[in-house]
Design a protein around this motif. Structure first.
Motif: not given
Ligand code: NDP
Ligand code: 8X3
Length: 257
Positions: A2-10
């Motif tokens: 899965k592409n995580l580009e620009k996902k927000i990870v806290f």
């Protein structure tokens, strides 16, 4: 994958060890990061490095997850864009002391319970509602092999990690109809600042914990976290238990002289 580009990870506890390695792994995937911990200077150095190297956006937030009001006001101050957190990595935690329970220090117990259990709950209570509203998201809790089996003198720390295991399973039930994934990554011995913190800065005692073995590195654990975070939309990895090759259980460790 899965592409995580620009996902927000806290990420909680991004100033050191496993949390820091997770930040690096997610940055490599071009995710944007909210890095939190109490040692803000360390977060800033890491954030600066990751922004330059991977061309991502980061936020550094000084927070003590034991304080619910602080976690709440931190979240309320985020811009609407940053509020849409896709992946929450509940990593911050610690052990203090290694004693029989009847000689243990109350302050140690409170710190472990308040951080490992209540802190994880505080952060999840604040961040997950927007995932529920958006019907998407992923909660990744860092548990421990100590949450599967106790070991001598591990009493309260183990109890907190058994609690994390119970919470991961409970969260999964609570969000079953909301399209949200819940994973637990449960490592054995990892070489981080963990033992130094446990023994109040006694580095010699801390280093003895890993004597004669090749422990996991925080990067090994972060790889497992990333694996969970990059499965297809229909797949939830419930739990990964990983240990050094020389560790068969919490108390069975093969040490080379
Ligand atoms: P480290 O001590 O290297 O990192 C712990 C992190 O937690 C730090 O970034 C610290 O940041 C943060 N933290 C601690 N207390 C608080 C708090 N009250 N509020 C906010 N942040 C806090 O240890 P690890 O990387 O090893 O530990 C990470 C997680 O992995 C923990 O939950 C631990 O129980 C778990 N774990 C560790 C294993 C190991 O052998 N190392 C094995 C299995 C699980 P700061 O001090 O800047 O606030
Ligand atoms: C940390 C691993 O074995 O020191 O959770 O408890 S152990």
């Amino acid at each position: 994958m899965k592409n995580l580009e620009k996902k927000i990870v806290f990420i909680t506890g991004a100033s050191s060890g496993i949390g820091k390695s997770c930040a690096i792994e997610f940055a490599k995937q071009k995710a944007n990061l909210i890095l939190t911990a109490r040692r803000e200077e360390r977060l800033k150095v890491l954030a600066n490095e990751l922004e330059n190297k991977y061309n991502i956006k980061t936020l550094c937030i000084k927070i003590d997850i034991r304080n619910y009001e602080d976690v709440e006001s931190m979240y309320n101050k985020l811009s609407e864009d940053w509020k849409k957190i896709d992946i929450l990595v509940n990593n911050a935690g610690l052990a203090r002391g290694l004693d029989k329970f009847y000689t243990g220090r109350l302050s140690d117990w409170n710190e472990m319970i308040d951080t490992n259990i209540k802190g994880l709950l505080n952060v999840s209570r604040i961040i997950v509602p927007q995932m529920v509203e958006r019907q998407t998201g992923h909660i990744i809790n860092i548990g421990s092999t100590a949450g599967h089996e106790v070991y001598t003198f591990g009493n309260v720390y183990s109890a907190t990690k058994f609690a994390v295991k119970a919470l991961s399973q409970s969260f999964r039930l609570d969000v079953l109809d909301k399209g949200i994934k819940v994973s637990s990554i449960d490592p054995g011995m990892v070489y981080t600042e963990f033992s130094k913190v446990r023994f109040d800065g006694d580095t010699e005692r801390a280093d003895n914990v890993y004597k004669g073995i090749t422990p996991l590195s925080p990067d090994d654990v972060a790889e497992a976290v990333l694996f969970c975070a990059t499965r297809s939309d229909n797949v939830n990895i419930n739990e990964i238990i990983l240990t050094p090759v020389q560790q068969a259980s919490s108390s069975q460790v093969y040490r080379k002289n």
